[in-house]
Scaffold this motif. Structure first.
Motif: not given
Ligand SMILES: [Zn+2]
Ligand SMILES: [Zn+2]
Length: 300
Positions: A171-179
């Motif tokens: 995914a393009g979003y952060c693998p920890v926080c989703g930002g």
């Protein structure tokens, strides 16, 4: 990895190092209009060094979807006085920057530091609007304070999650926080492309010519904007398919957490060129987190 306690041997050096302080001061002198924002960043980084975050109990969910960030479904117990102190320090800095208040409702202030923290962690616009309305404060002000309120906990969560970031996270979003990532690093001599989250500072590799936002891989659909004064250290990658853009920095080493927001600020002039050309970044987070944050004394 349902439950990870911090490893004292791996405890990092201070987030707000002397180098970080000096860089913040220098940036503040160079761009005085950003001084209030830089002041909040400094407070957030300073608060991140408090022991209360190290002892937070962060339980990552074991039943996440494969494309869900690590914090999705997490249960977090945190020392309420650490949260309250961070919130108070941020509000004091924000108040000092804003000067004397004239609006009558402002005295109340959103009195729920944990709600501010939760709204920031989740990037929850509805929650920040609600908190702002209740306190008679501008929504943008509350959104900014809640973002900085969340930074210490997000940094702590990403430190503990570092080894759990899935290999080949797609995914393009952060693998920890989703930002969404703040910038891409073109790291080292081989210029490995690593996306970096400006919230939790996590990093994850992604191939060049692979759009963060829509996954486009066709090089004919992607472009680059470079500064007029030349130099290859910073550029903007653009995507014609989704109209998104990403700042890219050439770096030798991973950018430390404190420097990510600073680099984001420094590259603003080039970013504005992308915006002038009609490119934009998504207004909503990549992933809307569902995460439970409670005071540590309330859990059994
Ligand atoms: Zn993140
Ligand atoms: Zn795209």
């Amino acid at each position: 990895m349902p439950h990870v306690r911090p490893d004292p041997v791996l405890r990092p050096a201070r987030v707000l190092s002397d180098e970080a302080r000096a860089a913040l001061r220098e940036q503040s002198d160079r761009a005085p209009e950003w001084r209030p924002w830089l002041g909040l960043l400094e407070v957030a980084l300073d608060q991140a060094d408090r022991e209360g975050w190290r002892t937070a109990d962060i339980r990552f969910s074991t039943t996440r979807q494969v494309d869900a960030p690590l914090l999705e479904g997490a249960s977090i117990q945190v020392d309420p006085s650490t949260v309250a102190d961070a919130y108070a320090a941020l509000m004091a800095a924000a108040d000092a920057a804003a000067g004397p208040r004239t609006d009558s409702g402002a005295d109340a202030g959103p009195a729920d530091p944990l709600a501010m923290l939760g709204a920031g962690v989740r990037q929850d616009e509805a929650a920040t609007s609600h908190l702002a309305g209740r306190a008679g404060l501008p929504a943008a002000f509350v959104a900014t304070v809640s973002h900085f309120c969340a930074v210490p906990l997000l940094l702590e969560a990403a430190r503990r999650a570092e080894r759990a970031i899935p290999e080949g996270w797609r995914a393009g979003y952060c693998p920890v926080c989703g930002g969404w990532p703040t910038l891409a690093e073109l790291r080292g001599l081989e210029r490995r492309r690593v996306l970096r989250c400006g919230r939790c500072a996590a990093g994850w590799a992604r191939e060049v010519l692979h759009c963060t936002f829509c996954g486009e891989r066709d090089h004919r659909r992607q472009g680059a904007l470079v500064p007029e004064e030349g130099g290859e250290l910073v550029r903007i990658e653009t995507c014609d398919t989704c109209g998104g853009y990403m700042k890219a920095l050439t770096t030798l080493r991973p950018t430390p957490p404190w420097a990510l927001p600073l680099e984001d600020l420094r590259t603003l002039p080039l970013e504005l060129k992308a915006v002038e050309r009609g490119f934009s970044r998504p207004g909503r987070p990549g992933w809307s987190l569902s995460v439970d944050i409670v005071p540590d004394k309330e859990m059994p």
